[in-house]
Design a protein around this motif. Structure first.
Motif, PDB file in Angstrom:
ATOM      1  N   ASN A  70     -13.113  -8.491  35.356  1.00 30.31           N
ATOM      2  CA  ASN A  70     -14.533  -8.761  35.152  1.00 30.31           C
ATOM      3  C   ASN A  70     -14.918 -10.220  35.369  1.00 30.31           C
ATOM      4  N   SER A  75     -15.564  -9.739  39.344  1.00 32.58           N
ATOM      5  CA  SER A  75     -16.776  -9.318  38.619  1.00 32.58           C
ATOM      6  C   SER A  75     -17.058  -7.824  38.770  1.00 32.58           C
ATOM      7  N   ARG A  76     -16.077  -6.993  38.422  1.00 31.95           N
ATOM      8  CA  ARG A  76     -16.202  -5.550  38.637  1.00 31.95           C
ATOM      9  C   ARG A  76     -16.970  -4.827  37.538  1.00 31.95           C
ATOM     10  N   GLY A  77     -17.150  -5.440  36.393  1.00 34.51           N
ATOM     11  CA  GLY A  77     -17.943  -4.828  35.330  1.00 34.51           C
ATOM     12  C   GLY A  77     -17.326  -3.570  34.741  1.00 34.51           C
ATOM     13  N   LYS A  79     -15.055  -1.461  31.858  1.00 28.92           N
ATOM     14  CA  LYS A  79     -14.697  -1.451  30.434  1.00 28.92           C
ATOM     15  C   LYS A  79     -13.540  -0.461  30.287  1.00 28.92           C
TER      16      LYS A  79
END
Length: 122
Positions: A70, A75-77, A79
């Protein structure tokens, strides 16, 4: 910027990937590939003495990898702990934690509480 501890744990994951001859860089994997490889990692990862990692270490690996994915430039976002696309890897992680608990290796040894008299001195 990724913390030193995150980098250190991620280097271990990369070394595991090299050992298992996983060709695709972790940052470039699809979500399905990440889930499959994380599942394998949780099942196979061992420390230098060949023992399974502790619960805090396994959770630390997951959090470190999540921070890596992330952080810029990726910055793949994602969880990893709650995304349903990582269900299989999370099931394996939970199974490893249950196994550790059954083996009696899950317990944490705490320091004794500070006595009231000692607290008053502080």
């Amino acid at each position: 910027m990724v913390s030193f501890l995150t980098q250190r744990k991620f280097v271990f994951i990369l070394a595991w990937c090299n050992e298992k001859r996983i060709q695709t860089p972790m940052g470039n994997m699809t979500v399905g590939q990440l889930d499959t490889n994380l599942r394998r990692f949780y099942a196979e990862a061992r420390n230098k003495s060949g023992e399974s990692y502790s619960k805090p270490s396994l959770l630390g690996f997951r959090h470190s990898f999540e921070r890596y994915l992330n952080a810029p430039p990726l910055s793949r976002g994602l969880k990893l702990s709650s995304d349903p696309r990582f269900k299989r890897s999370n099931e394996m992680l939970n199974a490893q934690i249950v196994r550790l608990k059954r083996q009696g290796k899950e317990n944490v040894t705490h320091k004794p509480a500070i006595q009231r008299e000692d607290l008053m001195k502080i």
